[in-house]
Scaffold this motif. Structure first.
Motif, short mmCIF file in Angstrom:
data_model
loop_
_atom_site.label_atom_id
_atom_site.label_comp_id
_atom_site.label_asym_id
_atom_site.label_seq_id
_atom_site.Cartn_x
_atom_site.Cartn_y
_atom_site.Cartn_z
N ARG A 130 0.95 -1.42 0.05
CA ARG A 130 0.14 -0.20 0.07
C ARG A 130 0.72 1.39 0.04
NH1 ARG A 130 -5.43 -0.35 1.24
NH2 ARG A 130 -6.49 1.51 0.92
N GLY A 131 2.21 1.05 0.55
CA GLY A 131 3.02 2.45 0.68
C GLY A 131 3.67 2.28 -0.60
N LEU A 132 4.22 1.51 -1.02
CA LEU A 132 5.15 1.47 -2.27
C LEU A 132 4.27 1.84 -3.43
CD1 LEU A 132 7.53 -1.59 -1.92
CD2 LEU A 132 7.83 0.70 -1.47
N LYS A 133 3.16 1.33 -3.60
CA LYS A 133 2.19 1.80 -4.58
C LYS A 133 1.38 2.99 -4.60
CE LYS A 133 3.16 -2.00 -7.32
NZ LYS A 133 3.88 -1.32 -8.69
N LYS A 134 1.72 3.56 -3.56
CA LYS A 134 0.74 4.84 -3.07
C LYS A 134 -0.59 4.63 -3.46
CE LYS A 134 4.74 7.78 -3.61
NZ LYS A 134 5.86 6.82 -3.50
N LEU A 135 -1.21 3.61 -2.81
CA LEU A 135 -2.65 3.34 -3.05
C LEU A 135 -3.48 4.40 -2.53
CD1 LEU A 135 -3.11 -0.58 -2.79
CD2 LEU A 135 -2.21 0.74 -4.49
N ASP A 181 -7.40 -0.83 7.97
CA ASP A 181 -6.69 -2.20 8.61
C ASP A 181 -5.21 -1.57 8.47
OD1 ASP A 181 -8.77 -4.00 8.68
OD2 ASP A 181 -8.95 -4.14 6.57
N ALA A 182 -4.90 -1.05 7.40
CA ALA A 182 -3.22 -0.56 7.19
C ALA A 182 -2.98 0.31 8.57
CB ALA A 182 -2.90 -0.03 6.20
N VAL A 183 -4.03 1.40 8.74
CA VAL A 183 -3.74 2.13 9.97
C VAL A 183 -3.31 1.28 11.17
CG1 VAL A 183 -4.62 4.07 11.40
CG2 VAL A 183 -4.64 4.10 8.61
N ASN A 184 -4.45 0.52 11.56
CA ASN A 184 -4.39 -0.48 12.66
C ASN A 184 -3.01 -1.27 12.70
OD1 ASN A 184 -6.78 0.44 13.25
ND2 ASN A 184 -8.06 -1.02 12.44
N GLN A 185 -2.81 -1.65 11.59
CA GLN A 185 -1.78 -2.42 11.62
C GLN A 185 -0.20 -1.78 11.96
OE1 GLN A 185 -1.17 -5.64 11.59
NE2 GLN A 185 0.93 -6.08 10.98
#
Length: 267
Positions: free
Chosen positions: A167-172, A199-203
């Protein structure tokens, strides 16, 4: 070192959660790592992963087949070389991978995506075997598996990390959803997590708290058990030396399970 971000990876986290003494040996002690033990299952699995990478890049099954054939014919890989059962299984798994590839309808696909993303004082490392853009705001992350064992929660943790990294690398965009899949080419089973930006924020929040605990640990208690017999650090661990091994009927299965924890985790 002070001032440098704390490096996290799935392998590092699983080592800490599974056996803190092993974690100390690998990531804290500064001791030289033991030589890696190659097993037929690991050789076959690595060969299939390399073949799947080439298949994803070109879409031509012959490219992956040629890579797998050349890899397993290397003298150092004779344990899974031509004429062995592991050689047959490797090509069987790759055939299943070709069918999996053909079943995916994607706008664009990338092989072996990942490196690291940074947040707060952490560098999170991870690599997805395959990333697919299924639609404008619909993505898929795949980690190919070839083991006999469903590692359950450990696979979920791995998929959650891959989601954050990709998500970070592809700047989704925030609205993008990600289907994260642990796809076992041996069994055909898919372990799927449907993930969102929340979910990414929680992770990320969880990983920050976990990193704080890992940095604060001072005791590094061992978790002795049958798998100690397959730990690369067993010769340097007094707890492993105290584990009595009875019988040999579980050795092959135990070695493959131990390898699955390491091979599937990756760095």
């Amino acid at each position: 070192m002070e001032g440098e971000p704390f490096k996290l990876s799935h392998s590092k986290i699983e080592s800490f959660l599974r056996c803190q003494r092993q974690y100390w040996f690998k990531y804290v002690s500064g001791e030289r790592w033991p030589a890696q033990r190659d097993t037929p299952a690991g050789i076959a699995g690595t060969g299939v992963h390399r073949a799947m990478q080439k298949l994803c890049v070109t879409g031509n099954p012959a490219d992956g087949e040629a890579e797998l054939d050349a890899y397993l014919r290397m003298p150092k890989h004779a344990a899974a070389g031509p004429g062995t059962e592991w050689h047959r299984l490797a090509f069987e798994w790759y055939a299943a991978g070709v069918e999996a590839h053909r079943s995916i309808e994607a706008e664009q696909s990338w092989a072996e995506q990942g490196n690291s993303v940074k947040f707060a004082d952490i560098s999170l490392y991870g690599g997805a075997d395959r990333v697919d853009r299924l639609g404008p705001d619909r993505w898929q992350v795949i980690d190919w598996k070839t083991g006999r064992f469903d590692l359950g929660p450990a696979e979920d943790r791995q998929l959650d990390i891959l989601h954050v990294v990709v998500r970070g690398l592809k700047k989704l965009p925030a609205e993008a959803t990600v289907r994260a899949v642990a796809w076992n080419l041996r069994t055909g089973e898919q372990r799927v997590r449907e993930l969102t930006r929340d979910d990414a924020v929680n992770q990320v929040a969880y990983l920050a708290r976990l990193a704080k605990r890992m940095l604060a640990e001072r005791e590094f208690a061992p978790s002795p058990g049958p798998l100690c017999g397959f730990c690369d650090w067993q010769d340097r661990c007094d707890a492993a030396a105290a584990v009595e091994v009875e019988g040999l009927d579980w050795v092959d299965e135990g070695l493959e399970l131990a390898e699955a924890w390491e091979f599937e985790a990756g760095e």
